[in-house]
Motif scaffolding. Structure first.
Motif, PDB file in Angstrom:
ATOM      1  N   TYR A  93      38.766 -11.349  47.594  1.00  0.00           N
ATOM      2  CA  TYR A  93      38.840 -11.058  46.166  1.00  0.00           C
ATOM      3  C   TYR A  93      39.866 -11.975  45.501  1.00  0.00           C
ATOM      4  CZ  TYR A  93      39.238  -8.256  41.874  1.00  0.00           C
ATOM      5  OH  TYR A  93      39.243  -7.836  40.564  1.00  0.00           O
ATOM      6  N   ILE A  94      39.469 -12.624  44.419  1.00  0.00           N
ATOM      7  CA  ILE A  94      40.365 -13.545  43.714  1.00  0.00           C
ATOM      8  C   ILE A  94      41.412 -12.746  42.936  1.00  0.00           C
ATOM      9  CG2 ILE A  94      40.526 -15.347  41.975  1.00  0.00           C
ATOM     10  CD1 ILE A  94      37.643 -16.103  42.658  1.00  0.00           C
ATOM     11  N   HIS A 118      42.100 -14.941  30.362  1.00  0.00           N
ATOM     12  CA  HIS A 118      41.461 -13.632  30.287  1.00  0.00           C
ATOM     13  C   HIS A 118      40.950 -13.199  31.668  1.00  0.00           C
ATOM     14  CE1 HIS A 118      39.231 -10.274  28.604  1.00  0.00           C
ATOM     15  NE2 HIS A 118      38.155 -10.693  29.248  1.00  0.00           N
ATOM     16  N   ALA A 119      40.351 -14.131  32.417  1.00  0.00           N
ATOM     17  CA  ALA A 119      39.849 -13.812  33.754  1.00  0.00           C
ATOM     18  C   ALA A 119      40.984 -13.387  34.678  1.00  0.00           C
ATOM     19  CB  ALA A 119      39.110 -15.015  34.341  1.00  0.00           C
ATOM     20  N   ARG A 130      43.176  -5.821  37.309  1.00  0.00           N
ATOM     21  CA  ARG A 130      43.026  -4.398  36.978  1.00  0.00           C
ATOM     22  C   ARG A 130      42.343  -3.598  38.088  1.00  0.00           C
ATOM     23  NH1 ARG A 130      40.490  -4.693  30.864  1.00  0.00           N
ATOM     24  NH2 ARG A 130      42.222  -5.795  29.857  1.00  0.00           N
ATOM     25  N   TYR A 131      41.507  -4.259  38.881  1.00  0.00           N
ATOM     26  CA  TYR A 131      40.580  -3.524  39.728  1.00  0.00           C
ATOM     27  C   TYR A 131      40.933  -3.527  41.207  1.00  0.00           C
ATOM     28  CZ  TYR A 131      37.916  -3.915  35.438  1.00  0.00           C
ATOM     29  OH  TYR A 131      37.521  -3.847  34.128  1.00  0.00           O
ATOM     30  N   LEU A 132      42.035  -4.157  41.576  1.00  0.00           N
ATOM     31  CA  LEU A 132      42.390  -4.178  42.997  1.00  0.00           C
ATOM     32  C   LEU A 132      43.895  -4.289  43.182  1.00  0.00           C
ATOM     33  CD1 LEU A 132      41.286  -4.407  45.969  1.00  0.00           C
ATOM     34  CD2 LEU A 132      41.622  -6.867  45.727  1.00  0.00           C
ATOM     35  N   VAL A 158      42.931 -27.050  27.211  1.00  0.00           N
ATOM     36  CA  VAL A 158      43.155 -26.077  26.157  1.00  0.00           C
ATOM     37  C   VAL A 158      41.841 -25.513  25.625  1.00  0.00           C
ATOM     38  CG1 VAL A 158      43.124 -27.684  24.209  1.00  0.00           C
ATOM     39  CG2 VAL A 158      44.544 -25.639  24.094  1.00  0.00           C
ATOM     40  N   TRP A 159      40.728 -26.250  25.810  1.00  0.00           N
ATOM     41  CA  TRP A 159      39.451 -25.805  25.256  1.00  0.00           C
ATOM     42  C   TRP A 159      38.902 -24.587  25.991  1.00  0.00           C
ATOM     43  CZ3 TRP A 159      39.842 -28.350  21.067  1.00  0.00           C
ATOM     44  CH2 TRP A 159      40.319 -29.658  21.070  1.00  0.00           C
ATOM     45  N   PHE A 160      39.246 -24.430  27.258  1.00  0.00           N
ATOM     46  CA  PHE A 160      38.755 -23.264  27.996  1.00  0.00           C
ATOM     47  C   PHE A 160      39.893 -22.406  28.559  1.00  0.00           C
ATOM     48  CE2 PHE A 160      38.635 -27.075  30.656  1.00  0.00           C
ATOM     49  CZ  PHE A 160      39.489 -26.731  31.683  1.00  0.00           C
ATOM     50  N   LYS A 161      41.119 -22.708  28.170  1.00  0.00           N
ATOM     51  CA  LYS A 161      42.272 -21.952  28.662  1.00  0.00           C
ATOM     52  C   LYS A 161      42.185 -20.460  28.354  1.00  0.00           C
ATOM     53  CE  LYS A 161      47.327 -22.258  28.831  1.00  0.00           C
ATOM     54  NZ  LYS A 161      48.520 -22.979  28.304  1.00  0.00           N
TER      55      LYS A 161
END
Length: 263
Positions: free
Chosen positions: A124-125, A69-70, A76-78, A61-64
């Protein structure tokens, strides 16, 4: 810092040697300010998160927020092509956390494991998930972990049921996964382990070099082949090759052989 790698953080602000000097960092802000931000950076409100002794406690939860967001931004870009790939990636670390995994086959044997959905052509991820360990990501009954991960990635990315073609290795692939994906309008091609549920013809196949053995059941096409002498037999399952002419099937088999060499 991902592009310009140095031994320590202070070296990014070093002016002692011209060869080490990188003025961009000192032009942004001072080293002390950066280290203070790095030390105090926090993304969630501790008052709103379950405590360690709670049944709802989740270490991720600390970096969720960063992960969510990533995943939102990369889409958006592919617009991905039809061919997709699913695999794991290990972020090397020996940090003390329940999420740290030990995978001997990796160069960094200890780390945080990521499940990744990428476009095959570019790498691409498209979407990735953090594996939090057995406690927080249990495997459902009558289902493999690989099957669960594949469906979760495709659903989260919004790509399930659109006739995308997914490639994966023998950790994920199973007859059950291939059948379920085909029922969800998604193709699958992947190498499969000998100890998985397979027909005896494919499981016991021992072809010579440059020879293949095929078996089909409905949309499922199974194959065992040996590319060169003294190489092990490779088995794979595909729902994409069903109904192809022999010439197209041989071309597809050649592509899969190249893919097996790459992984």
């Amino acid at each position: 810092m991902g592009l310009i790698q140095k031994p320590s953080i202070k070296d990014y602000w070093s002016k002692k040697f011209k060869s080490k000097k990188t003025p961009w960092f000192s032009g942004m802000f001072s080293r002390n300010r950066f280290q203070l931000l790095l030390r105090c950076l926090h993304l969630v409100n501790n008052k709103n998160t379950p405590q360690r002794n709670s049944e709802f406690y989740d270490r991720s939860v600390w970096f969720k927020p960063v992960v969510e967001h990533a995943n939102m931004v990369v889409k958006r870009y592919l617009t991905p092509k039809r061919e997709l790939s699913i695999d794991e990636s290990l972020i090397g670390t020996k940090a003390r956390t329940v999420m740290t995994q030990y995978i001997p086959s990796k160069s960094s044997k200890f780390g945080i494991n990521l499940w990744m959905l990428v476009e095959s052509a570019t790498g691409y991820i498209i979407h990735f998930l953090m594996y939090r360990g057995k406690r927080y990501d249990p495997i459902p009954n009558n289902e493999t972990q690989g099957c669960k991960v594949v469906f979760k990635l495709l659903r989260s990315a919004g790509l399930l049921g659109k006739w995308f073609h997914v490639f994966c290795d023998n950790f994920f692939t199973s007859i059950s996964l291939a059948s379920r994906l085909y029922a969800e309008n998604t193709y699958l091609t992947g190498t499969i382990r000998k100890n998985r549920h397979l027909s005896r013809l494919i499981k016991e196949a021992n072809p010579n070099a440059n020879q293949s053995v095929f078996a089909r059941r409905g949309p499922l096409l199974c194959c065992a082949f040996r590319e060169r002498p003294n190489r092990k037999v490779v088995r794979f399952v595909s729902t994409f090759l069903n109904g192809m002419h022999n010439q197209m099937k041989n071309q597809a088999l050649a592509i899969i052989k190249i893919w097996v060499e790459l992984i």
